[in-house]
Write a protein that holds these residues in place. Structure first.
Motif, PDB file in Angstrom:
ATOM      1  N   VAL A  17      13.430  54.320  18.565  1.00  0.00           N
ATOM      2  CA  VAL A  17      11.969  54.280  18.588  1.00  0.00           C
ATOM      3  C   VAL A  17      11.510  53.925  17.181  1.00  0.00           C
ATOM      4  CG1 VAL A  17       9.840  55.563  19.017  1.00  0.00           C
ATOM      5  CG2 VAL A  17      11.892  56.085  20.360  1.00  0.00           C
ATOM      6  N   ALA A  18      10.562  53.001  17.086  1.00  0.00           N
ATOM      7  CA  ALA A  18      10.053  52.584  15.778  1.00  0.00           C
ATOM      8  C   ALA A  18       8.611  52.124  15.927  1.00  0.00           C
ATOM      9  CB  ALA A  18      10.906  51.449  15.202  1.00  0.00           C
ATOM     10  N   ARG A  19       7.970  51.838  14.822  1.00  0.00           N
ATOM     11  CA  ARG A  19       6.706  51.107  14.837  1.00  0.00           C
ATOM     12  C   ARG A  19       7.042  49.615  14.867  1.00  0.00           C
ATOM     13  NH1 ARG A  19       1.869  53.684  16.051  1.00  0.00           N
ATOM     14  NH2 ARG A  19       1.749  55.671  14.943  1.00  0.00           N
ATOM     15  N   SER A  20       6.343  48.874  15.673  1.00  0.00           N
ATOM     16  CA  SER A  20       6.630  47.452  15.813  1.00  0.00           C
ATOM     17  C   SER A  20       6.601  46.753  14.464  1.00  0.00           C
ATOM     18  CB  SER A  20       5.605  46.813  16.752  1.00  0.00           C
ATOM     19  OG  SER A  20       5.874  45.435  16.911  1.00  0.00           O
ATOM     20  N   GLU A  21       7.669  46.029  14.184  1.00  0.00           N
ATOM     21  CA  GLU A  21       7.822  45.239  12.965  1.00  0.00           C
ATOM     22  C   GLU A  21       7.853  46.093  11.697  1.00  0.00           C
ATOM     23  OE1 GLU A  21       4.732  42.307  12.994  1.00  0.00           O
ATOM     24  OE2 GLU A  21       5.490  41.331  14.794  1.00  0.00           O
ATOM     25  N   ARG A  22       8.123  47.377  11.852  1.00  0.00           N
ATOM     26  CA  ARG A  22       8.194  48.274  10.693  1.00  0.00           C
ATOM     27  C   ARG A  22       9.432  49.162  10.821  1.00  0.00           C
ATOM     28  NH1 ARG A  22       4.481  45.281  10.400  1.00  0.00           N
ATOM     29  NH2 ARG A  22       2.404  45.607   9.501  1.00  0.00           N
ATOM     30  N   ASP A  23      10.199  49.275   9.736  1.00  0.00           N
ATOM     31  CA  ASP A  23      11.239  50.290   9.730  1.00  0.00           C
ATOM     32  C   ASP A  23      10.680  51.541   9.050  1.00  0.00           C
ATOM     33  OD1 ASP A  23      11.335  49.875   6.968  1.00  0.00           O
ATOM     34  OD2 ASP A  23      13.218  48.739   7.038  1.00  0.00           O
ATOM     35  N   LEU A  24      11.524  52.528   8.830  1.00  0.00           N
ATOM     36  CA  LEU A  24      11.063  53.810   8.306  1.00  0.00           C
ATOM     37  C   LEU A  24      10.413  53.679   6.942  1.00  0.00           C
ATOM     38  CD1 LEU A  24      11.170  56.908   8.922  1.00  0.00           C
ATOM     39  CD2 LEU A  24      13.290  56.966   7.584  1.00  0.00           C
TER      40      LEU A  24
ATOM     41  N   GLN B 153       0.193  49.563  14.239  1.00  0.00           N
ATOM     42  CA  GLN B 153       1.211  48.945  15.080  1.00  0.00           C
ATOM     43  C   GLN B 153       1.558  49.839  16.276  1.00  0.00           C
ATOM     44  OE1 GLN B 153       0.898  45.842  13.858  1.00  0.00           O
ATOM     45  NE2 GLN B 153       3.104  45.575  14.141  1.00  0.00           N
ATOM     46  N   PRO B 154       1.826  49.234  17.435  1.00  0.00           N
ATOM     47  CA  PRO B 154       2.305  50.035  18.571  1.00  0.00           C
ATOM     48  C   PRO B 154       3.722  50.508  18.313  1.00  0.00           C
ATOM     49  CG  PRO B 154       2.453  47.711  19.098  1.00  0.00           C
ATOM     50  CD  PRO B 154       1.755  47.795  17.769  1.00  0.00           C
ATOM     51  N   PHE B 155       4.140  51.465  19.093  1.00  0.00           N
ATOM     52  CA  PHE B 155       5.549  51.854  19.072  1.00  0.00           C
ATOM     53  C   PHE B 155       6.353  50.798  19.817  1.00  0.00           C
ATOM     54  CE2 PHE B 155       3.436  55.992  18.645  1.00  0.00           C
ATOM     55  CZ  PHE B 155       4.132  56.518  17.566  1.00  0.00           C
ATOM     56  N   VAL B 156       7.604  50.659  19.418  1.00  0.00           N
ATOM     57  CA  VAL B 156       8.526  49.813  20.166  1.00  0.00           C
ATOM     58  C   VAL B 156       9.771  50.641  20.459  1.00  0.00           C
ATOM     59  CG1 VAL B 156       9.504  48.821  18.052  1.00  0.00           C
ATOM     60  CG2 VAL B 156       9.796  47.634  20.221  1.00  0.00           C
ATOM     61  N   LEU B 157      10.191  50.629  21.717  1.00  0.00           N
ATOM     62  CA  LEU B 157      11.388  51.356  22.131  1.00  0.00           C
ATOM     63  C   LEU B 157      12.486  50.352  22.446  1.00  0.00           C
ATOM     64  CD1 LEU B 157       8.729  53.036  23.383  1.00  0.00           C
ATOM     65  CD2 LEU B 157      10.580  54.618  23.966  1.00  0.00           C
ATOM     66  N   HIS B 158      13.633  50.559  21.864  1.00  0.00           N
ATOM     67  CA  HIS B 158      14.805  49.728  22.135  1.00  0.00           C
ATOM     68  C   HIS B 158      15.594  50.426  23.237  1.00  0.00           C
ATOM     69  CE1 HIS B 158      14.314  47.112  18.515  1.00  0.00           C
ATOM     70  NE2 HIS B 158      13.592  48.160  18.133  1.00  0.00           N
ATOM     71  N   VAL B 159      15.694  49.773  24.381  1.00  0.00           N
ATOM     72  CA  VAL B 159      16.198  50.416  25.588  1.00  0.00           C
ATOM     73  C   VAL B 159      17.400  49.639  26.132  1.00  0.00           C
ATOM     74  CG1 VAL B 159      15.610  51.203  27.911  1.00  0.00           C
ATOM     75  CG2 VAL B 159      13.860  51.196  26.113  1.00  0.00           C
ATOM     76  N   GLU B 160      18.453  50.383  26.462  1.00  0.00           N
ATOM     77  CA  GLU B 160      19.606  49.795  27.136  1.00  0.00           C
ATOM     78  C   GLU B 160      19.527  50.129  28.621  1.00  0.00           C
ATOM     79  OE1 GLU B 160      24.447  49.599  26.593  1.00  0.00           O
ATOM     80  OE2 GLU B 160      23.429  51.506  26.245  1.00  0.00           O
ATOM     81  N   ARG B 161      19.546  49.101  29.469  1.00  0.00           N
ATOM     82  CA  ARG B 161      19.467  49.323  30.913  1.00  0.00           C
ATOM     83  C   ARG B 161      20.854  49.480  31.518  1.00  0.00           C
ATOM     84  NH1 ARG B 161      14.660  44.858  31.827  1.00  0.00           N
ATOM     85  NH2 ARG B 161      16.169  43.569  30.709  1.00  0.00           N
ATOM     86  N   ALA B 162      20.856  49.904  32.770  1.00  0.00           N
ATOM     87  CA  ALA B 162      22.125  50.229  33.437  1.00  0.00           C
ATOM     88  C   ALA B 162      23.085  49.051  33.469  1.00  0.00           C
ATOM     89  CB  ALA B 162      21.850  50.736  34.847  1.00  0.00           C
ATOM     90  N   ASP B 163      22.566  47.835  33.524  1.00  0.00           N
ATOM     91  CA  ASP B 163      23.432  46.654  33.583  1.00  0.00           C
ATOM     92  C   ASP B 163      23.901  46.201  32.202  1.00  0.00           C
ATOM     93  OD1 ASP B 163      21.139  45.577  32.495  1.00  0.00           O
ATOM     94  OD2 ASP B 163      20.749  44.171  34.134  1.00  0.00           O
ATOM     95  N   GLY B 164      23.557  46.961  31.171  1.00  0.00           N
ATOM     96  CA  GLY B 164      23.974  46.632  29.819  1.00  0.00           C
ATOM     97  C   GLY B 164      23.004  45.754  29.059  1.00  0.00           C
ATOM     98  N   SER B 165      21.984  45.242  29.722  1.00  0.00           N
ATOM     99  CA  SER B 165      21.005  44.398  29.042  1.00  0.00           C
ATOM    100  C   SER B 165      20.074  45.246  28.192  1.00  0.00           C
ATOM    101  CB  SER B 165      20.189  43.598  30.055  1.00  0.00           C
ATOM    102  OG  SER B 165      19.438  44.457  30.903  1.00  0.00           O
ATOM    103  N   MET B 166      19.456  44.621  27.208  1.00  0.00           N
ATOM    104  CA  MET B 166      18.572  45.315  26.283  1.00  0.00           C
ATOM    105  C   MET B 166      17.117  44.946  26.560  1.00  0.00           C
ATOM    106  SD  MET B 166      20.635  47.149  24.542  1.00  0.00           S
ATOM    107  CE  MET B 166      19.460  47.721  23.316  1.00  0.00           C
ATOM    108  N   GLN B 167      16.239  45.897  26.355  1.00  0.00           N
ATOM    109  CA  GLN B 167      14.805  45.680  26.551  1.00  0.00           C
ATOM    110  C   GLN B 167      14.057  46.211  25.339  1.00  0.00           C
ATOM    111  OE1 GLN B 167      13.119  47.842  29.838  1.00  0.00           O
ATOM    112  NE2 GLN B 167      11.254  46.599  29.907  1.00  0.00           N
ATOM    113  N   ARG B 168      13.038  45.494  24.932  1.00  0.00           N
ATOM    114  CA  ARG B 168      12.162  45.929  23.838  1.00  0.00           C
ATOM    115  C   ARG B 168      10.809  46.250  24.469  1.00  0.00           C
ATOM    116  NH1 ARG B 168       8.896  43.383  19.917  1.00  0.00           N
ATOM    117  NH2 ARG B 168       9.043  44.321  17.828  1.00  0.00           N
TER     118      ARG B 168
END
Length: 438
Positions: free
Chosen positions: A105-112, A121-136
């Motif tokens: 979990v991060a702020r979009s386009e911002r690291d800590l 900025q909105p939050f952005v969640l880096h998500v791994e789905r069951a099929d192994g694909s990634m979603q932002r």
């Protein structure tokens, strides 16, 4: 808005936000809602149905013709899933996404590190789905209800795995023994239960009851404290009778010599000795002749996927700093918690909240009704109803005891009385009959 975790509190958060016409998605890493609860479905809760259902969820369910289970009955985890959590997830529909693991979990386009423009900025969640694909996935707000189930504390006294613990993991259970599924594993075995909380008491009851208990069974109860007396709880003084009964039953089993308490024992090693295991203590003592170990040492929050957002957590409990003093087991274990809601749980990022069991960090005294009140307040704040968000009312049942669970050193008296620790190292070897460890 995104909720992390489709357990009881995560689903209640979605119900609260849905009731307020807010768009919400719940991300669950398991393949079904309430995946963690399903893993301990054989365990009976010590809170009745009236205290484990969220008012907002009940309102959603009753609109579909659902009937509330008998309020005074005590469900098992499986009952909770079948009769409440599964129906609730069904009502929430495609808002609940299983097989979605949040990796960050991060702020979009911002690291800590970056301050500039962060709050806009909105939050952005880096998500791994069951099929192994990634979603932002972008979000206006994040409520982390991921709990602590997946991160049990190790046996080691310093918070790290004891020497040999990882190698012996096939013979260490960090969950509750199941009378049916674990019969072959524990029936007639020599087992050590490490821990002193409600989970340890539950494990001890299972191991001294049929079908896991047989005439050949040996059960050793290993605690860091100088005495097991405070671990028995408040008994009849506990305002949750089923919780009080845990300690009463374990006390009776200790008196009947079905359980051998070993106190002041801080695990530093797990040693495989052919067909058996030995636990080693920092003071040189050993418990030998074990077949199995149950680690009931509590859980801790997984903060790894929050490393790029700014948190304000107590350095001991890893709980929100304003909540920590009221739940710190180093100070008390009374079960009485001051009213708290969105303002106590909010993190410096703004619109980022820790809720449910995760909000308690390493503290063990969380109850479902605490989480339901937390997320009622959070949802009201996110919907802009600050008056409702501030009107937090929370009265928790007392445990009947007020001892600092974390103060095991200070319990010992100077003359080696009931709270004293052994004066020198000794070995304990399980032999022919229950309670014969010496």
């Amino acid at each position: 808005m995104v909720v992390i975790g489709a357990g009881p509190v995560g689903l209640a958060t979605a119900a609260e936000l849905t009731r307020r016409d807010q768009e919400v998605i719940v991300l669950e890493q398991g393949q079904a809602p309430a995946a963690a609860v399903r893993q301990w479905g054989h365990v009976r809760l010590f809170s009745p149905w009236s205290e484990v259902t969220s008012p907002a969820a009940v309102a959603l369910l009753e609109a579909t013709g659902w009937s509330h289970p008998e309020p005074t009955a005590y469900p098992t985890g499986a009952d909770w899933v079948r009769d409440y959590l599964d129906p609730l997830a069904t009502v929430l529909g495609d808002r609940v996404r299983t097989g979605h693991r949040v990796l960050g979990v991060a702020r979009s386009e911002r690291d800590l590190l970056v301050d500039s423009g962060r709050e806009g900025q909105p939050f952005v969640l880096h998500v791994e789905r069951a099929d192994g694909s990634m979603q932002r996935l972008l979000a206006r707000a994040v409520v982390d209800c991921s709990g602590t189930w997946g991160a049990p504390n190790p046996l080691g006294a310093e918070g790290y795995p004891a020497a040999g613990e990882t190698a012996a993991v096939d013979r260490i259970l960090y969950e509750m023994p199941d009378g049916e599924a674990d019969r072959d594993r524990f029936a007639g075995a020599a087992t050590a239960v490490v821990g002193s909380g409600a989970s340890a008491l539950t494990a001890l009851i299972a191991l001294t009851s049929k079908p896991l208990h047989t005439p050949d069974s040996h059960v050793v109860w290993v605690v860091r404290r100088g005495t097991v007396e405070s671990a028995f709880g408040g008994g009849e003084l506990d305002e949750l009778p089923a919780r009080g009964a845990l300690g009463t039953r374990v006390r009776a089993a200790v008196d009947a010599r079905l359980i051998e308490p070993v106190t002041g024992f801080r695990v530093t090693g797990v040693q495989e000795q052919g067909a058996t295991l030995a636990l080693l203590a920092t003071d040189g003592r050993r418990i030998e002749g074990l077949d199995q170990v149950v680690g009931a040492t509590g859980f801790r929050p997984d903060l790894s996927f929050l490393s790029e957002v700014r948190l304000n957590l107590d350095p001991r409990l890893q709980a929100p700093v304003d909540l920590a003093p009221g739940i710190d087991p180093n100070l008390h274990s009374c079960g009485s918690v001051q009213p708290h809601g969105h303002d106590v749980l909010a993190q410096p990022e703004g619109d980022l909240f820790l809720a449910g069991m995760k909000s308690y960090g390493r503290a063990p005294s969380f109850l479902a009704m605490t989480g339901y009140e937390q997320v009622r307040s959070i949802a009201a704040a996110l919907a802009g109803d600050l008056e409702a968000a501030r009107a937090v009312e929370l009265t928790l049942p007392d445990t009947g005891v007020c001892g600092g669970a974390g103060l095991f050193d200070e319990e010992a008296s100077g003359d080696g009385g009931c709270c004293g620790t052994p004066q020198g190292p000794e070995s304990l070897t399980l032999t022919g009959v229950a309670g014969s460890a010496r």
